[in-house]
Design a protein around this motif. Structure first.
Motif, PDB file in Angstrom:
ATOM      1  N   GLY A 138      23.151  15.041  47.804  1.00  0.00           N
ATOM      2  CA  GLY A 138      23.178  15.310  48.467  1.00  0.00           C
ATOM      3  C   GLY A 138      24.099  16.489  47.646  1.00  0.00           C
ATOM      4  O   GLY A 138      24.180  17.428  48.249  1.00  0.00           O
ATOM      5  N   GLN A 141      22.476  19.233  45.845  1.00  0.00           N
ATOM      6  CA  GLN A 141      21.505  19.612  46.658  1.00  0.00           C
ATOM      7  C   GLN A 141      23.137  20.977  46.841  1.00  0.00           C
ATOM      8  O   GLN A 141      22.641  22.121  46.289  1.00  0.00           O
ATOM      9  CB  GLN A 141      21.464  19.244  47.725  1.00  0.00           C
ATOM     10  CG  GLN A 141      19.844  19.968  47.778  1.00  0.00           C
ATOM     11  CD  GLN A 141      19.279  21.034  47.246  1.00  0.00           C
ATOM     12  OE1 GLN A 141      19.657  21.679  46.258  1.00  0.00           O
ATOM     13  NE2 GLN A 141      18.032  20.162  47.521  1.00  0.00           N
ATOM     14  N   GLU A 160      12.265  22.012  48.041  1.00  0.00           N
ATOM     15  CA  GLU A 160      11.845  20.005  48.738  1.00  0.00           C
ATOM     16  C   GLU A 160      13.255  19.904  48.508  1.00  0.00           C
ATOM     17  O   GLU A 160      13.815  19.212  48.168  1.00  0.00           O
ATOM     18  CB  GLU A 160      11.331  19.085  47.444  1.00  0.00           C
ATOM     19  CG  GLU A 160       9.724  19.504  47.823  1.00  0.00           C
ATOM     20  CD  GLU A 160       8.606  18.308  48.428  1.00  0.00           C
ATOM     21  OE1 GLU A 160       9.451  17.550  49.456  1.00  0.00           O
ATOM     22  OE2 GLU A 160       7.597  18.723  48.673  1.00  0.00           O
ATOM     23  N   SER A 162      14.565  18.193  50.754  1.00  0.00           N
ATOM     24  CA  SER A 162      15.353  16.931  50.879  1.00  0.00           C
ATOM     25  C   SER A 162      14.132  15.751  50.354  1.00  0.00           C
ATOM     26  O   SER A 162      15.140  14.725  50.611  1.00  0.00           O
ATOM     27  CB  SER A 162      14.243  17.112  52.708  1.00  0.00           C
ATOM     28  OG  SER A 162      12.784  16.493  52.136  1.00  0.00           O
ATOM     29  N   PRO A 167      18.029  10.946  56.225  1.00  0.00           N
ATOM     30  CA  PRO A 167      17.833  11.839  56.955  1.00  0.00           C
ATOM     31  C   PRO A 167      18.983  12.566  56.906  1.00  0.00           C
ATOM     32  O   PRO A 167      19.149  13.537  57.343  1.00  0.00           O
ATOM     33  CB  PRO A 167      17.454  11.574  58.330  1.00  0.00           C
ATOM     34  CG  PRO A 167      16.427  10.202  56.955  1.00  0.00           C
ATOM     35  CD  PRO A 167      17.687  10.274  56.486  1.00  0.00           C
ATOM     36  N   VAL A 170      19.896  15.422  54.995  1.00  0.00           N
ATOM     37  CA  VAL A 170      19.430  16.624  55.052  1.00  0.00           C
ATOM     38  C   VAL A 170      19.634  17.185  55.773  1.00  0.00           C
ATOM     39  O   VAL A 170      19.482  18.598  56.223  1.00  0.00           O
ATOM     40  CB  VAL A 170      17.999  15.632  55.135  1.00  0.00           C
ATOM     41  CG1 VAL A 170      16.944  16.757  55.167  1.00  0.00           C
ATOM     42  CG2 VAL A 170      17.320  15.199  53.523  1.00  0.00           C
ATOM     43  N   TYR A 174      20.752  21.199  56.160  1.00  0.00           N
ATOM     44  CA  TYR A 174      19.724  22.836  56.800  1.00  0.00           C
ATOM     45  C   TYR A 174      20.844  23.222  57.952  1.00  0.00           C
ATOM     46  O   TYR A 174      20.827  24.358  57.409  1.00  0.00           O
ATOM     47  CB  TYR A 174      18.909  21.524  57.417  1.00  0.00           C
ATOM     48  CG  TYR A 174      17.537  21.779  56.675  1.00  0.00           C
ATOM     49  CD1 TYR A 174      17.025  23.042  56.211  1.00  0.00           C
ATOM     50  CD2 TYR A 174      16.493  20.683  56.338  1.00  0.00           C
ATOM     51  CE1 TYR A 174      15.635  23.056  55.456  1.00  0.00           C
ATOM     52  CE2 TYR A 174      15.533  20.675  55.472  1.00  0.00           C
ATOM     53  CZ  TYR A 174      15.156  22.282  54.606  1.00  0.00           C
ATOM     54  OH  TYR A 174      13.827  22.080  54.288  1.00  0.00           O
ATOM     55  N   GLU A 191       8.530  22.313  51.935  1.00  0.00           N
ATOM     56  CA  GLU A 191       9.382  20.805  52.352  1.00  0.00           C
ATOM     57  C   GLU A 191       7.401  19.517  52.026  1.00  0.00           C
ATOM     58  O   GLU A 191       6.553  20.796  53.233  1.00  0.00           O
ATOM     59  CB  GLU A 191       9.582  20.497  53.900  1.00  0.00           C
ATOM     60  CG  GLU A 191      11.243  20.924  53.516  1.00  0.00           C
ATOM     61  CD  GLU A 191      11.777  19.838  53.051  1.00  0.00           C
ATOM     62  OE1 GLU A 191      11.392  19.291  51.850  1.00  0.00           O
ATOM     63  OE2 GLU A 191      13.408  19.739  52.995  1.00  0.00           O
ATOM     64  N   THR A 196      12.766  16.969  60.205  1.00  0.00           N
ATOM     65  CA  THR A 196      14.039  18.163  60.346  1.00  0.00           C
ATOM     66  C   THR A 196      14.009  19.337  59.786  1.00  0.00           C
ATOM     67  O   THR A 196      14.247  20.086  60.506  1.00  0.00           O
ATOM     68  CB  THR A 196      15.014  17.283  58.408  1.00  0.00           C
ATOM     69  OG1 THR A 196      15.291  15.916  58.530  1.00  0.00           O
ATOM     70  CG2 THR A 196      16.380  17.501  59.032  1.00  0.00           C
ATOM     71  N   VAL A 197      13.190  19.942  59.030  1.00  0.00           N
ATOM     72  CA  VAL A 197      12.701  21.462  58.476  1.00  0.00           C
ATOM     73  C   VAL A 197      12.880  22.066  60.085  1.00  0.00           C
ATOM     74  O   VAL A 197      13.463  23.266  60.604  1.00  0.00           O
ATOM     75  CB  VAL A 197      12.275  21.235  57.377  1.00  0.00           C
ATOM     76  CG1 VAL A 197      10.953  21.161  57.698  1.00  0.00           C
ATOM     77  CG2 VAL A 197      12.498  23.033  56.862  1.00  0.00           C
TER      78      VAL A 197
END
Ligand code: ATP
Length: 234
Positions: A138, A141, A160, A162, A167, A170, A174, A191, A196-197
């Motif tokens: 994470g 990212q 991608e 995630s 979760p 992610v 987001y 994704e 989630t998105v």
């Protein structure tokens, strides 16, 4: 809001094999657009086309109302289109600070870049001297997003986000992406696994075998289409 980036009837191929069969997709400032679909549907190729790093065989890539099909990726990047590839593109052997420092090619100073990065992701300030490879997925990212923000993007293309993350992480990422969008950036995110998105997306498109099967607001009918797709009945 007028779109900032549009793909119009875009076709693209690898060697003799066409993988995008006439894609129409647009992203607007302030919005998150999700491009979803199964393995091999052409999602990454669509992002690479949008970033100008993969050529189109027909159709148009339009940025800010201007047809930029065939433009060099570096010139497209100058128009504010920023691709954050799958795998994040951070340099694992360099420190967080040095990963950020590399973005001074944008003309911003080290101080400005760190200010932008650490304001959005305070954990990166705590990790500044650590090598990027020792960060959690994470955090890596976040570093990739922070590097992208240093380019002052008008369009952020995320592949991608995630991938390989829990979760909860992610969702937190987001939330930050949504804030970036609310500040006026157009975000296009690819994704494979959608849940989630879809909570954050303003618009979603479902890509199957190189064709957009459905697009619109991420409402019930789009969700059922996706559910059917992943259950293998589409
Ligand atoms: P994934 O989630 O697996 O990355 P995707 O939806 O992003 O899938 P793409 O990576 O865009 O799909 O791939 C679309 C099609 O193009 C696939 O059939 C894939 O095998 C093929 N393809 C992708 N990259 C190449 C390449 N470099 N050379 C040849 N074919 C490729």
């Amino acid at each position: 809001m007028n779109p900032i980036l549009e793909l119009r009837r875009v076709r693209a191929r690898y060697d003799e094999i066409t993988v995008l069969h006439g894609i129409d997709l647009s992203v607007a400032p302030g919005q998150i657009t999700a491009l979803l679909g199964p393995n091999g549907a052409g999602k990454t190729t669509t992002l690479r086309v949008a970033a100008g790093v993969h050529p189109i065989t027909s159709g148009q890539l339009v940025v800010g109302g201007r047809d930029v099909s065939g433009i060099r990726p570096r010139d497209l990047a100058r128009s504010g289109v920023c691709l954050i590839p799958e795998g994040r593109g951070v340099f694992p052997n360099l420190s967080v600070r040095d990963n950020l420092l590399m973005m001074t090619f944008t003309g911003r100073t080290r101080e400005e870049i760190e200010e932008i990065a650490f304001a959005r992701f305070p954990i990166l300030a705590q990790r500044a001297s650590q090598t990027a490879g020792t960060l959690s997925g994470g955090e890596q990212q976040m570093l990739a997003l922070a590097r992208g923000l240093a380019t002052d993007p008008a369009v952020l293309l995320l592949d991608e986000l995630s991938m390989g993350l829990a979760p909860l992480i992610v969702g937190q990422l987001y939330e930050q992406v949504a804030l970036i969008a609310r500040a006026g950036v157009a975000v296009l995110v690819v994704e494979q696994f959608a849940n989630t998105v879809l909570e954050f997306a303003d618009h979603a498109a479902v890509l199957v075998r190189g064709r957009i099967q459905k697009q619109g607001s991420p409402d019930g009918s789009l969700r059922s289409e996706l559910a059917a797709l992943y259950l293998g009945s589409v």
